[in-house]
Design a protein around this motif. Sequence first.
Motif, PDB file in Angstrom:
ATOM      1  N   VAL A 308      83.793  -1.674  71.990  1.00 61.15           N
ATOM      2  CA  VAL A 308      83.821  -0.371  71.330  1.00 61.15           C
ATOM      3  C   VAL A 308      83.425   0.726  72.305  1.00 61.15           C
ATOM      4  O   VAL A 308      82.636   0.503  73.220  1.00 61.15           O
ATOM      5  CB  VAL A 308      82.877  -0.372  70.099  1.00 61.15           C
ATOM      6  CG1 VAL A 308      81.435  -0.561  70.497  1.00 61.15           C
ATOM      7  CG2 VAL A 308      83.041   0.881  69.269  1.00 61.15           C
ATOM      8  N   SER A 309      84.007   1.899  72.128  1.00 59.39           N
ATOM      9  CA  SER A 309      83.701   3.042  72.980  1.00 59.39           C
ATOM     10  C   SER A 309      83.503   4.276  72.101  1.00 59.39           C
ATOM     11  O   SER A 309      84.262   4.497  71.154  1.00 59.39           O
ATOM     12  CB  SER A 309      84.845   3.286  73.967  1.00 59.39           C
ATOM     13  OG  SER A 309      84.583   4.444  74.751  1.00 59.39           O
ATOM     14  N   PRO A 310      82.483   5.091  72.374  1.00 61.67           N
ATOM     15  CA  PRO A 310      82.282   6.309  71.579  1.00 61.67           C
ATOM     16  C   PRO A 310      83.284   7.384  71.964  1.00 61.67           C
ATOM     17  O   PRO A 310      83.836   7.368  73.070  1.00 61.67           O
ATOM     18  CB  PRO A 310      80.860   6.740  71.966  1.00 61.67           C
ATOM     19  CG  PRO A 310      80.682   6.222  73.353  1.00 61.67           C
ATOM     20  CD  PRO A 310      81.458   4.932  73.413  1.00 61.67           C
ATOM     21  N   TYR A 311      83.539   8.316  71.064  1.00 60.91           N
ATOM     22  CA  TYR A 311      84.318   9.498  71.417  1.00 60.91           C
ATOM     23  C   TYR A 311      83.510  10.743  71.080  1.00 60.91           C
ATOM     24  O   TYR A 311      82.635  10.714  70.211  1.00 60.91           O
ATOM     25  CB  TYR A 311      85.697   9.497  70.747  1.00 60.91           C
ATOM     26  CG  TYR A 311      85.728   9.415  69.253  1.00 60.91           C
ATOM     27  CD1 TYR A 311      85.621  10.555  68.449  1.00 60.91           C
ATOM     28  CD2 TYR A 311      85.918   8.187  68.617  1.00 60.91           C
ATOM     29  CE1 TYR A 311      85.677  10.473  67.071  1.00 60.91           C
ATOM     30  CE2 TYR A 311      85.981   8.097  67.237  1.00 60.91           C
ATOM     31  CZ  TYR A 311      85.861   9.243  66.469  1.00 60.91           C
ATOM     32  OH  TYR A 311      85.917   9.167  65.107  1.00 60.91           O
ATOM     33  N   MET A 312      83.788  11.835  71.791  1.00 58.44           N
ATOM     34  CA  MET A 312      82.967  13.039  71.708  1.00 58.44           C
ATOM     35  C   MET A 312      83.776  14.228  71.224  1.00 58.44           C
ATOM     36  O   MET A 312      85.001  14.268  71.354  1.00 58.44           O
ATOM     37  CB  MET A 312      82.362  13.365  73.079  1.00 58.44           C
ATOM     38  CG  MET A 312      81.517  12.256  73.666  1.00 58.44           C
ATOM     39  SD  MET A 312      80.795  12.714  75.253  1.00 58.44           S
ATOM     40  CE  MET A 312      79.976  11.181  75.694  1.00 58.44           C
ATOM     41  N   ASN A 313      83.065  15.227  70.699  1.00 59.74           N
ATOM     42  CA  ASN A 313      83.720  16.461  70.283  1.00 59.74           C
ATOM     43  C   ASN A 313      83.697  17.482  71.419  1.00 59.74           C
ATOM     44  O   ASN A 313      83.329  17.147  72.554  1.00 59.74           O
ATOM     45  CB  ASN A 313      83.057  17.030  69.018  1.00 59.74           C
ATOM     46  CG  ASN A 313      81.583  17.364  69.246  1.00 59.74           C
ATOM     47  OD1 ASN A 313      81.095  17.417  70.371  1.00 59.74           O
ATOM     48  ND2 ASN A 313      80.870  17.602  68.160  1.00 59.74           N
ATOM     49  N   ALA A 314      84.065  18.722  71.125  1.00 59.87           N
ATOM     50  CA  ALA A 314      84.152  19.763  72.155  1.00 59.87           C
ATOM     51  C   ALA A 314      82.790  20.065  72.774  1.00 59.87           C
ATOM     52  O   ALA A 314      82.709  20.548  73.909  1.00 59.87           O
ATOM     53  CB  ALA A 314      84.756  21.039  71.560  1.00 59.87           C
ATOM     54  N   GLU A 315      81.695  19.780  72.026  1.00 57.08           N
ATOM     55  CA  GLU A 315      80.349  20.037  72.547  1.00 57.08           C
ATOM     56  C   GLU A 315      79.789  18.817  73.293  1.00 57.08           C
ATOM     57  O   GLU A 315      78.614  18.757  73.601  1.00 57.08           O
ATOM     58  CB  GLU A 315      79.397  20.398  71.399  1.00 57.08           C
ATOM     59  CG  GLU A 315      79.621  21.775  70.792  1.00 57.08           C
ATOM     60  CD  GLU A 315      80.839  21.814  69.882  1.00 57.08           C
ATOM     61  OE1 GLU A 315      81.054  20.819  69.139  1.00 57.08           O
ATOM     62  OE2 GLU A 315      81.593  22.802  69.934  1.00 57.08           O
ATOM     63  N   HIS A 316      80.660  17.844  73.558  1.00 59.50           N
ATOM     64  CA  HIS A 316      80.277  16.614  74.264  1.00 59.50           C
ATOM     65  C   HIS A 316      79.208  15.825  73.513  1.00 59.50           C
ATOM     66  O   HIS A 316      78.346  15.181  74.119  1.00 59.50           O
ATOM     67  CB  HIS A 316      79.806  16.924  75.687  1.00 59.50           C
ATOM     68  CG  HIS A 316      80.845  17.590  76.532  1.00 59.50           C
ATOM     69  ND1 HIS A 316      81.952  16.942  77.018  1.00 59.50           N
ATOM     70  CD2 HIS A 316      80.953  18.872  76.943  1.00 59.50           C
ATOM     71  CE1 HIS A 316      82.699  17.796  77.703  1.00 59.50           C
ATOM     72  NE2 HIS A 316      82.111  18.978  77.674  1.00 59.50           N
ATOM     73  N   LYS A 317      79.261  15.881  72.185  1.00 55.86           N
ATOM     74  CA  LYS A 317      78.374  15.080  71.355  1.00 55.86           C
ATOM     75  C   LYS A 317      79.163  13.903  70.774  1.00 55.86           C
ATOM     76  O   LYS A 317      80.316  14.063  70.375  1.00 55.86           O
ATOM     77  CB  LYS A 317      77.810  15.920  70.199  1.00 55.86           C
ATOM     78  CG  LYS A 317      76.864  17.020  70.651  1.00 55.86           C
ATOM     79  CD  LYS A 317      76.330  17.801  69.451  1.00 55.86           C
ATOM     80  CE  LYS A 317      75.379  18.902  69.897  1.00 55.86           C
ATOM     81  NZ  LYS A 317      74.872  19.696  68.739  1.00 55.86           N
ATOM     82  N   ILE A 318      78.530  12.732  70.752  1.00 58.38           N
ATOM     83  CA  ILE A 318      79.188  11.557  70.185  1.00 58.38           C
ATOM     84  C   ILE A 318      79.313  11.737  68.675  1.00 58.38           C
ATOM     85  O   ILE A 318      78.322  11.957  67.982  1.00 58.38           O
ATOM     86  CB  ILE A 318      78.388  10.275  70.504  1.00 58.38           C
ATOM     87  CG1 ILE A 318      78.393  10.005  72.011  1.00 58.38           C
ATOM     88  CG2 ILE A 318      78.967   9.080  69.757  1.00 58.38           C
ATOM     89  CD1 ILE A 318      77.555   8.820  72.427  1.00 58.38           C
ATOM     90  N   VAL A 319      80.541  11.681  68.190  1.00 58.39           N
ATOM     91  CA  VAL A 319      80.782  11.888  66.761  1.00 58.39           C
ATOM     92  C   VAL A 319      81.416  10.666  66.092  1.00 58.39           C
ATOM     93  O   VAL A 319      81.609  10.641  64.882  1.00 58.39           O
ATOM     94  CB  VAL A 319      81.679  13.128  66.516  1.00 58.39           C
ATOM     95  CG1 VAL A 319      80.960  14.398  66.905  1.00 58.39           C
ATOM     96  CG2 VAL A 319      83.007  13.001  67.262  1.00 58.39           C
ATOM     97  N   GLY A 320      81.754   9.659  66.864  1.00 60.06           N
ATOM     98  CA  GLY A 320      82.366   8.466  66.289  1.00 60.06           C
ATOM     99  C   GLY A 320      82.618   7.429  67.362  1.00 60.06           C
ATOM    100  O   GLY A 320      82.185   7.573  68.513  1.00 60.06           O
TER     101      GLY A 320
END
Length: 354
Positions: A308-320
């Motif tokens: 599994v790998s996390p993905y980030m939003n525009a603010e570089h925060k892990i959201v899923g």
Amino acid sequence: MSETSRLLEDLNKRSKEVFQRVVESYLDNGEPIGSRTLSRSLSEKVSAATVRNVMQDLEHYGLLNSPHVSAGRIPTELGLRLFVDGLLEVGDPDDESREVMDATVEEGNQDVEVALDRVGSALSAVTKGASLVLTPKHEAELKHLDFVSLAHDRALVVLVFNDGHVENRLFTPPPGYTRASMREAANFLNSFVEGKTISELRRHIALEIERSRREVDNLAGAMVESGLVMWAAEKSESERLIVRGRANLLQTEAEDDQLDRIRHLFDDLERKRDIAAFLELVEEGDGVRIFIGSENKLFSLSGSSLVVSPYMNAEHKIVGAVGVIGPTRLNYGRIVPIVSYTAQLIGRMISDRS
């Protein structure tokens, strides 16, 4: 230094090559490999007896195992962990897989939830495994929630929101929580959950705890002063109301009824505190990592692995997170870059649409 790092340092060049060939053979065909077959594929010419001795040493380290007395060797879960952490060579995803995932993410101006569902289906098709997509946490008004026990230290909360969105979150329940206590917690929360976000739900419970504490204080005040009951660890999270021995000699029925009422209120207060802590774990959700076999309490019985790998939003925060579930002999060299690339695609999609 981790256990696998120490083990890797202890292995010499020949041992590392023998170990790597055993693992690669197992990941390729799922079968044990013998010393004679292995000796023919090594970079240096050595006898089958020498290879057999090396394999015995690797078995002593806990990296290899022999499924049968006369059979060859296969890697253990510790061996797979060492291989993934220290010897796995990861490149770019193959062109065909990259094109499929690119086309899936770019397909039309679809809703994020629809897009993530399509990504999960495409990832499952490309990897021939079960895909897992953890979506960004949804902060909206709730309609209903339910808890599902998966293992003694793993549970799932199903959140149904007023806008029709349904979200599942994995979390680790407090020690001692049973299926019955989870049902009780869900029933209690559902009695006033509708129209509140999770954050608002937590604040509501905090107010309930404070109200219950004041009620217990008011009822118990006179009895504490008279020495019939006492607080232990007062004002702490682990406080308890202790009934002294002479409380058993209460003369009046009124005093007896009052003590029963205090006990009832205090049990209710403790239950609310437990549920508040429970809800905090639900809100925090679960961490993201690579699990292999019994390291993952969800899949230990089926002998599966999760990459599994996390993905980030525009603010570089892990959201899923996005991942693939399959047998422990996954083709990690192929699966890991595909999962990583898919996570990057989802991150860019989330960022663009926000």
